[in-house]
Design a protein around this motif. Structure first.
Motif, PDB file in Angstrom:
ATOM      1  N   GLU A 117      33.453  50.985  43.339  1.00  0.00           N
ATOM      2  CA  GLU A 117      33.405  49.756  42.545  1.00  0.00           C
ATOM      3  C   GLU A 117      32.538  49.926  41.295  1.00  0.00           C
ATOM      4  O   GLU A 117      32.955  49.560  40.195  1.00  0.00           O
ATOM      5  CB  GLU A 117      32.873  48.603  43.387  1.00  0.00           C
ATOM      6  N   GLU A 131      34.938  36.119  43.166  1.00  0.00           N
ATOM      7  CA  GLU A 131      35.126  36.810  44.431  1.00  0.00           C
ATOM      8  C   GLU A 131      35.240  35.798  45.557  1.00  0.00           C
ATOM      9  O   GLU A 131      34.799  34.661  45.433  1.00  0.00           O
ATOM     10  CB  GLU A 131      34.022  37.817  44.713  1.00  0.00           C
ATOM     11  N   LYS A 140      37.097  41.022  45.360  1.00  0.00           N
ATOM     12  CA  LYS A 140      36.457  40.904  44.054  1.00  0.00           C
ATOM     13  C   LYS A 140      37.513  41.029  42.963  1.00  0.00           C
ATOM     14  O   LYS A 140      38.308  41.962  42.961  1.00  0.00           O
ATOM     15  CB  LYS A 140      35.381  41.982  43.885  1.00  0.00           C
ATOM     16  N   LEU A 155      39.704  44.186  43.919  1.00  0.00           N
ATOM     17  CA  LEU A 155      39.222  45.140  44.912  1.00  0.00           C
ATOM     18  C   LEU A 155      39.036  44.413  46.234  1.00  0.00           C
ATOM     19  O   LEU A 155      38.418  43.346  46.280  1.00  0.00           O
ATOM     20  CB  LEU A 155      37.890  45.753  44.477  1.00  0.00           C
ATOM     21  N   LEU A 157      37.225  45.034  49.576  1.00  0.00           N
ATOM     22  CA  LEU A 157      36.169  45.923  50.051  1.00  0.00           C
ATOM     23  C   LEU A 157      35.617  45.430  51.385  1.00  0.00           C
ATOM     24  O   LEU A 157      35.699  44.238  51.689  1.00  0.00           O
ATOM     25  CB  LEU A 157      35.034  45.961  49.018  1.00  0.00           C
ATOM     26  N   ALA A 169      42.746  48.613  46.101  1.00  0.00           N
ATOM     27  CA  ALA A 169      42.508  48.321  44.684  1.00  0.00           C
ATOM     28  C   ALA A 169      43.848  48.039  44.020  1.00  0.00           C
ATOM     29  O   ALA A 169      44.802  48.808  44.199  1.00  0.00           O
ATOM     30  CB  ALA A 169      41.813  49.497  44.008  1.00  0.00           C
TER      31      ALA A 169
END
Length: 179
Positions: A117, A131, A140, A155, A157, A169
């Motif tokens: 990231e 987010e 995010k 993203l 995560l 991603a």
């Protein structure tokens, strides 16, 4: 993309053991495939044919795309054998508000999520767009201007990164027509 995580965990478990890979090589894969010239359905499909990537089932590919009801969708499992960490790539195309947009998503195993990231944000000068936190994941959103083209980057995560993580991603942008 939230619904894809359980399916993805199954694929990671089936891929076999592997060691944590360098986050920079995973970032390069995402950047080169999805970000540097934006998501491009046709270009990526041609690359997959040339490189002979194994196709992914359509229903599985659908779980990875950030778009609802894509008009076109293709996915490939790039690696994930016994000695390799999992990498998959999905491209999609949809009509959103009268505009054709294309998406490109990578699913990556055994990557340091925090390093990935941070390096991505620095490389593309990404600006946070918010987010959301799920039960065990954080989603995010970023925006970036790459070669004059606005891209939305998401993203997915782990909530608690451990340095050998599974991430998703995605980049989405308006389709570019070549003249």
């Amino acid at each position: 993309m939230k619904r894809s995580f359980a399916v993805w965990l199954f694929l990671l478990a089936a891929a076999g053991p592997s060691f944590a890979d360098d986050a920079s090589s995973k970032l390069a894969f995402f950047y080169d495939s999805c970000v540097s010239s934006g998501p491009d359905f046709e270009r990526t499909s041609e690359r997959a044919k040339t490189d002979e990537w194994p196709s992914m089932a359509q229903d599985l590919a659908l779980t990875f795309t950030p778009m609802e009801n894509p008009e076109a969708l293709e996915g490939w499992i790039i690696s994930g054998g016994e000695s390799e960490s999992f990498q998959a790539l999905v491209v999609s195309r949809a009509n959103v508000g009268g505009k054709i947009v294309e998406g490109c998503t990578v699913a990556l195993g055994d990557v340091d999520a925090a390093v990935f990231e941070k390096a991505l944000v620095e490389k593309v000068n990404a600006v946070s767009a918010g987010e959301e936190q799920g039960q065990d994941r954080v989603y995010k959103r970023y925006t970036a201007s790459i070669n004059g083209r606005s891209e939305a980057i998401t993203l997915t995560l782990p909530l608690y990164a451990k340095g050998s993580d599974q991430i998703i991603a995605s980049a989405v942008a308006e389709q570019q027509i070549e003249h």
